[in-house]
Design an enzyme around this catalytic site. Sequence first.
Site, PDB file in Angstrom:
ATOM      1  N   GLN A  72      12.073  15.431  11.334  1.00 48.39           N
ATOM      2  CA  GLN A  72      10.910  14.629  11.702  1.00 48.39           C
ATOM      3  C   GLN A  72       9.687  15.508  11.914  1.00 48.39           C
ATOM      4  OE1 GLN A  72      10.527  11.227  11.676  1.00 48.39           O
ATOM      5  NE2 GLN A  72      12.493  11.566  10.667  1.00 48.39           N
TER       6      GLN A  72
ATOM      7  N   ASN B 208      -3.787   5.978   5.786  1.00 50.94           N
ATOM      8  CA  ASN B 208      -4.558   6.800   6.734  1.00 50.94           C
ATOM      9  C   ASN B 208      -5.318   5.901   7.715  1.00 50.94           C
ATOM     10  OD1 ASN B 208      -6.803   5.796   5.391  1.00 50.94           O
ATOM     11  ND2 ASN B 208      -7.156   7.655   4.208  1.00 50.94           N
TER      12      ASN B 208
ATOM     13  N   ASP C 226      16.234   7.617   5.490  1.00 50.93           N
ATOM     14  CA  ASP C 226      14.937   7.658   4.813  1.00 50.93           C
ATOM     15  C   ASP C 226      15.054   7.288   3.343  1.00 50.93           C
ATOM     16  OD1 ASP C 226      13.492   8.377   7.007  1.00 50.93           O
ATOM     17  OD2 ASP C 226      13.621  10.536   6.630  1.00 50.93           O
TER      18      ASP C 226
ATOM     19  N   GLN D  52     -11.074   0.022   0.734  1.00 55.58           N
ATOM     20  CA  GLN D  52     -11.471  -0.818  -0.402  1.00 55.58           C
ATOM     21  C   GLN D  52     -10.267  -1.488  -1.056  1.00 55.58           C
ATOM     22  OE1 GLN D  52     -12.036   2.394   0.028  1.00 55.58           O
ATOM     23  NE2 GLN D  52     -11.561   3.633  -1.781  1.00 55.58           N
TER      24      GLN D  52
ATOM     25  N   GLU E   1      -2.225 -35.626  29.078  1.00 60.87           N
ATOM     26  CA  GLU E   1      -3.131 -34.617  28.533  1.00 60.87           C
ATOM     27  C   GLU E   1      -4.441 -35.238  28.048  1.00 60.87           C
ATOM     28  OE1 GLU E   1      -1.026 -32.145  25.683  1.00 60.87           O
ATOM     29  OE2 GLU E   1       0.345 -31.373  27.215  1.00 60.87           O
TER      30      GLU E   1
ATOM     31  N   HIS F  75       7.247  16.301   9.107  1.00 57.72           N
ATOM     32  CA  HIS F  75       6.420  15.227   8.528  1.00 57.72           C
ATOM     33  C   HIS F  75       4.944  15.412   8.839  1.00 57.72           C
ATOM     34  CE1 HIS F  75       8.621  12.154   6.458  1.00 57.72           C
ATOM     35  NE2 HIS F  75       9.536  12.050   7.393  1.00 57.72           N
TER      36      HIS F  75
ATOM     37  N   TYR G 218       0.851  -1.183   0.000  1.00 54.72           N
ATOM     38  CA  TYR G 218       0.000   0.000   0.000  1.00 54.72           C
ATOM     39  C   TYR G 218       0.890   1.238   0.000  1.00 54.72           C
ATOM     40  CZ  TYR G 218      -3.925   3.037   0.816  1.00 54.72           C
ATOM     41  OH  TYR G 218      -4.884   4.003   0.660  1.00 54.72           O
TER      42      TYR G 218
ATOM     43  N   SER H  29       5.567   9.594  12.974  1.00 57.84           N
ATOM     44  CA  SER H  29       7.017   9.451  12.949  1.00 57.84           C
ATOM     45  C   SER H  29       7.665  10.106  14.167  1.00 57.84           C
ATOM     46  CB  SER H  29       7.538  10.095  11.669  1.00 57.84           C
ATOM     47  OG  SER H  29       8.832   9.660  11.391  1.00 57.84           O
TER      48      SER H  29
ATOM     49  N   GLU I 166      11.559   5.413  17.186  1.00 57.87           N
ATOM     50  CA  GLU I 166      11.630   4.918  15.810  1.00 57.87           C
ATOM     51  C   GLU I 166      13.030   5.202  15.240  1.00 57.87           C
ATOM     52  OE1 GLU I 166       9.204   7.144  13.130  1.00 57.87           O
ATOM     53  OE2 GLU I 166       9.351   5.660  11.519  1.00 57.87           O
ATOM     54  N   HIS I 167      13.434   6.487  15.322  1.00 64.43           N
ATOM     55  CA  HIS I 167      14.770   6.889  14.868  1.00 64.43           C
ATOM     56  C   HIS I 167      15.561   7.409  16.058  1.00 64.43           C
ATOM     57  CE1 HIS I 167      12.108   7.781  11.327  1.00 64.43           C
ATOM     58  NE2 HIS I 167      13.029   7.057  10.733  1.00 64.43           N
TER      59      HIS I 167
END
Lengths: 429, 429
Positions: free
Chosen positions: B259, B214, B361, B191, B415, B262, B130, B237, B327-328
Amino acid sequence: MRRLSTQEQNFKQVFADLLAFETVSDPELLKTVDQIIADVRLYGDAHVLKLTQQFDRHPAHQFSDLEVSQQQLKAAFDDLDKDVRAALEMAAVRIRAFHEAQKQDGWTYVDALGNTLGQKVTPLDRVGIYVPGGLASYPSSVLMNAVPAHVAGVQEIIMVVPAPNGELNPLVLAAAYLAGVHRVFTIGGAQAVAALAYGTETIPQVDKITGPGNRFVAAAKRAVFGQVGIDMIAGPSEILVYAEGVNNAKWLAMDVLSQAEHDTVAQAIFITPDEQLLNAVAEAVEIHLANLPKADIARTSIKNRGALVLVKDRTEAIELINQVAPEHLELCLDDAEAMSHQIRHAGAIFMGRYTPEAIGDYCAGPNHVLPTSGTARFSSPLGVYDFQKRSSLIMCSQDGVKSLAKTADILAQQENLDAHARSARYRYL
Amino acid sequence: MRRLSTQEQNFKQVFADLLAFETVSDPELLKTVDQIIADVRLYGDAHVLKLTQQFDRHPAHQFSDLEVSQQQLKAAFDDLDKDVRAALEMAAVRIRAFHEAQKQDGWTYVDALGNTLGQKVTPLDRVGIYVPGGLASYPSSVLMNAVPAHVAGVQEIIMVVPAPNGELNPLVLAAAYLAGVHRVFTIGGAQAVAALAYGTETIPQVDKITGPGNRFVAAAKRAVFGQVGIDMIAGPSEILVYAEGVNNAKWLAMDVLSQAEHDTVAQAIFITPDEQLLNAVAEAVEIHLANLPKADIARTSIKNRGALVLVKDRTEAIELINQVAPEHLELCLDDAEAMSHQIRHAGAIFMGRYTPEAIGDYCAGPNHVLPTSGTARFSSPLGVYDFQKRSSLIMCSQDGVKSLAKTADILAQQENLDAHARSARYRYL
């Protein structure tokens, strides 16, 4: 047992229908689970205790009654019957040996420009292991979840196991002792998942939750995914047995039944190009069922979801196997290894006539927590890698960064990220 | 920019509040997404086309208008400006080289009893990537998702990217060409996720879906998890910059802003034991902001979620870093590598003063899809391992199985799984 043949005109549709299994998502259940999670976050120990008294009819008066001490774990282990203890110890040693081989290490390399790049591998700090209570409370599952975490180097392994009416399977506690579980709480359901994911006054917040549970547990795991890691949403157990050449039909039939006895929605499929063998297995299944303690469960499972499938040849069988992506696959033939190279999707592959699936459940070494319902197309057995994670490493030299920074500058401008571009530019201009 | 000091009495609480970020789950949104998924499963192409016309105002008349041909991808690549093309090619080569090092192979060993045990590694058959459309449509993200899949050996890589008003970023198409994407559809939202997860007449069903989107996309990915694999649910981020000793405050400030630009909810944190450096960075941030195209976004991000944190020493900084699990992470000091050994949780670690996060990046080589919101505690950068999966291998010899089968027999009886026990018993009695 239902018989199918790939020669039938509508085989593809019938076979697809046989495999179809969808857990319906129940809005009421999701609402209940969301409410439990919200309340555990808000009220902590008190709410977990209340739900445990209510749902599990646990006689605990205070939260501390829900923790099992290391002394109790050790006592359960010490009290084991000699043979059972030896069996559990052998299983633990073998599971540990296999999982040691899975452990991943970091690496670095220096590129032609003099920059160092690499991958660091670290264990998770703390994990939660969910062990079902009651009938399905399996000591083997404790080993299969806790040993890989231990091998990975996880510092704190918290086990939760519901104790209906306050009763616990001592073998489960003994297995926890043997596997090096650090703390055990007798709680279960969505409340246990919520407590592990968010922490309470007593229960420390974990980083990942593994292990199977009922639909409340599954829904709660899905809901807390992101807050913590989870292993997978487990479906019913499955086996696909493929046989060719000289085989003992009684053995094959019992292998098929060993999955069917798990659950009325478990799936057992037998595939062969040999019609005589197919008949013999069909007959042996009926004979076995006549004196199997869990015959009712197995019969329902086989009636609803089982099948004996006659194929034209091995090539057709391989196609079907890759379509099913079975949790457990037995290849009972002479050159099983050669055939295994053509299998793209399976949780575990048991090769040859002396490798019944049941030994994989207990003591072969590989994990028995395996991808179900065709998820072997994209997921793996539970392993040490589930308790390790990676961090990328980048260290540029003053010269080595120049061409990288220029490239980053150009691409950042194309993406209209000016601070990115300027941050890169400082390093080469 | 907000200043904090670990010496303040309420620091722990203030810092915890700063990190807190929870995406509220919106029941209306979940209902909408569930409905879209159900309708795509029911009506296939027709419904995807309808929603694409409606939500993206796409001028397509029929579903085939939504597929971008390989010729179009190649044309986009051929039309690139020379410098941009060279930059994109360099990035692809470096990303490929790093990810080749990540590729995992299978292994087997023979135990003391003569049984063969091992792990087979296979690529996923087909994956969906995606790529967000519109403003956040980044060619670098195409490379970061498609190259690891390609390196893993995935046979079919399907990319979806929404094209608002039918418009596409040609650089995204060029990157798809370069990365070896097999098919591209200009669809997006829930979709697109539903179409990939369940397949339609035209779009083949995939085994895993990766890439950010999103909140509709995130909710849809969570909903189809289990039907297909997903990578992670990405949050905003973040960067955490730690600096010590001689440093250029302008550089550090720009790294922080890279950052912040963003997203208004991105998080940029600067930590140092050096108060003078902290002051200098604060000043440089303001100076940069005065002429940064995305100053509005960056200012909001910094105001809401940014901080300059003064620590007593490096030990304190390490504790904070492991708490954040950023993250970074930039470690701007002389012995960055030594310090990195004490970092337990981070998506990517950028070491030294010549390693700005921006090169990660685009072109350093490691993946830029990284765990956010503290999930580096339990998850890893996107990698080749996300497009591979494992199958356990077990092959016992006629003699080697005996003691295993006996152990399995004993444990299965404990068992109450009689068919398991008997299936094992056949192999040793």
